[in-house]
Design an enzyme around this catalytic site. Structure first.
Site, PDB file in Angstrom:
ATOM      1  N   LEU A  34       0.859  -1.176   0.000  1.00  0.00           N
ATOM      2  CA  LEU A  34       0.000   0.000   0.000  1.00  0.00           C
ATOM      3  C   LEU A  34       0.899   1.231   0.000  1.00  0.00           C
ATOM      4  O   LEU A  34       1.817   1.326   0.822  1.00  0.00           O
ATOM      5  CB  LEU A  34      -0.914   0.037   1.231  1.00  0.00           C
ATOM      6  CG  LEU A  34      -2.186  -0.804   1.209  1.00  0.00           C
ATOM      7  CD1 LEU A  34      -2.910  -0.688   2.543  1.00  0.00           C
ATOM      8  CD2 LEU A  34      -3.108  -0.398   0.070  1.00  0.00           C
ATOM      9  N   ASP A  35       0.647   2.173  -0.905  1.00  0.00           N
ATOM     10  CA  ASP A  35       1.423   3.405  -0.954  1.00  0.00           C
ATOM     11  C   ASP A  35       1.168   4.251   0.285  1.00  0.00           C
ATOM     12  O   ASP A  35       0.159   4.076   0.975  1.00  0.00           O
ATOM     13  CB  ASP A  35       1.065   4.198  -2.211  1.00  0.00           C
ATOM     14  CG  ASP A  35       1.499   3.493  -3.483  1.00  0.00           C
ATOM     15  OD1 ASP A  35       2.486   2.742  -3.433  1.00  0.00           O
ATOM     16  OD2 ASP A  35       0.834   3.680  -4.527  1.00  0.00           O
ATOM     17  N   PRO A  36       2.056   5.213   0.582  1.00  0.00           N
ATOM     18  CA  PRO A  36       1.849   6.073   1.767  1.00  0.00           C
ATOM     19  C   PRO A  36       0.504   6.778   1.781  1.00  0.00           C
ATOM     20  O   PRO A  36      -0.089   6.959   2.851  1.00  0.00           O
ATOM     21  CB  PRO A  36       3.003   7.079   1.650  1.00  0.00           C
ATOM     22  CG  PRO A  36       4.077   6.340   0.926  1.00  0.00           C
ATOM     23  CD  PRO A  36       3.359   5.463  -0.066  1.00  0.00           C
ATOM     24  N   ALA A  38      -2.314   5.648   0.827  1.00  0.00           N
ATOM     25  CA  ALA A  38      -3.413   4.709   1.057  1.00  0.00           C
ATOM     26  C   ALA A  38      -3.518   4.314   2.524  1.00  0.00           C
ATOM     27  O   ALA A  38      -2.549   4.326   3.286  1.00  0.00           O
ATOM     28  CB  ALA A  38      -3.229   3.467   0.198  1.00  0.00           C
TER      29      ALA A  38
END
Length: 304
Positions: A34-36, A38
């Site tokens: 998960l990207d920052p 998200a």
């Protein structure tokens, strides 16, 4: 394993590192980046469960995402430099609904250049930040459903159910580009992986020591929900732990039928025959992951 509601501002690796510091030397890993930007469901494998990460990738993932139409960004989200596109046509709900139908099913998707995919042995975002020219290989992913749950131009909110490896920010941009516009993702929540929902996850700030982690540990079988399951008796458990293959008919006699289908598992004989099998003992504890080989079942992961 742990089910964690990842907060915004942290990468999946940041979360793993926090847990790792508390469990060291026990190994820790996550089952999907998960990207920052998200938030939401992050399944974290602890100890021997890290050997099950590849099987967790079979689970479907659900997201809720906001996209701002008429804007572009090199990262395809608001984390990058956002540029307004005043000359693009306005998009209405019927247009968007029709366009998104073309992105349901097996689709070819090109991951963002600013992403964690590996290119030439390095992370794509590292190459992009250094200004190195490169191409990101396309991949086939599965989008099971798309639903508009909010539309107030230029903002559209969607519920998405897809396979592992799908980039949601690319999906929003691709749909918008098919309408001669573009879009950047401004919010992303992973609401579900398999049967694990964000409401059932633990807050990261609650996991402050080894005792807290111990209290919130869940069965590693959560990572194997997409696999058929078979129950082994004590003798079969002994055999598989000693590297002895099991006769299929012998395994089937324990609990007919041999396979239990979990949530979302394809039920055709052909599909089931391609899947590994989660083997548990009579108490329901994981013993092994089995692989079909000719007329026997062999272990590909064993747990003592």
């Amino acid at each position: 394993m742990l089910a964690i509601d990842k907060p915004a501002g942290l990468t999946s690796r940041d979360v793993v590192n926090r847990i790792q510091k508390l469990t060291d030397p026990v190994k820790v890993g996550h089952t999907g980046t998960l990207d920052p930007l998200a938030t939401g469901v992050l399944l974290v494998a602890v100890g021997p469960a890290t050997r099950l990460v590849e099987f967790a990738h079979l689970q479907r993932k659900c997201y809720e995402a906001d996209f701002v139409l008429g804007q572009s960004s090199p990262t395809l989200d608001v984390e990058g430099r956002v540029t307004s596109l005043p000359d693009t046509p306005a998009v209405d709900l019927p247009d968007w609904s029709r366009a998104m139908q073309g992105w349901i099913g097996a689709i070819v998707q090109t991951p963002p250049r600013h992403s964690a995919v590996h290119v030439q042995g390095q992370r794509a975002y590292d190459l992009a930040r250094r200004g190195i020219a490169f191409d990101v290989p396309s991949r086939v992913v599965q989008v099971y459903s798309l639903e508009v749950i909010g539309f107030h131009y230029p903002l559209v909110t969607m519920a998405i159910q897809c396979s592992t490896g799908t980039f949601v920010r690319s999906l929003g941009s691709d749909i918008a580009r098919s309408l001669h516009s573009d879009a950047v993702m401004s919010r992303l929540v992973r609401t579900r992986i398999g049967s694990t929902t964000v409401d059932g996850c633990e807050a990261l700030e609650q996991l402050t020591d080894r005792q807290a982690i111990q209290r919130h540990l869940r069965s590693p079988l959560v990572l194997l929900e997409r696999l058929p399951r078979v129950v082994l008796d004590d003798e079969q458990c002994r055999q598989i732990r000693n590297g002895i293959a099991l006769n299929r008919l012998q395994a089937a006699s324990v609990m007919p039928p041999i396979l239990e289908t979990g949530q979302g598992v394809a039920t055709t004989d052909e599909d089931l025959a391609k899947l590994p099998i989660a083997a548990v003992d009579v108490s329901g504890h994981l013993v092994a992951v089995l692989q079909r080989a000719s007329d026997v079942l062999r272990s590909c992961r064993v747990f003592h």
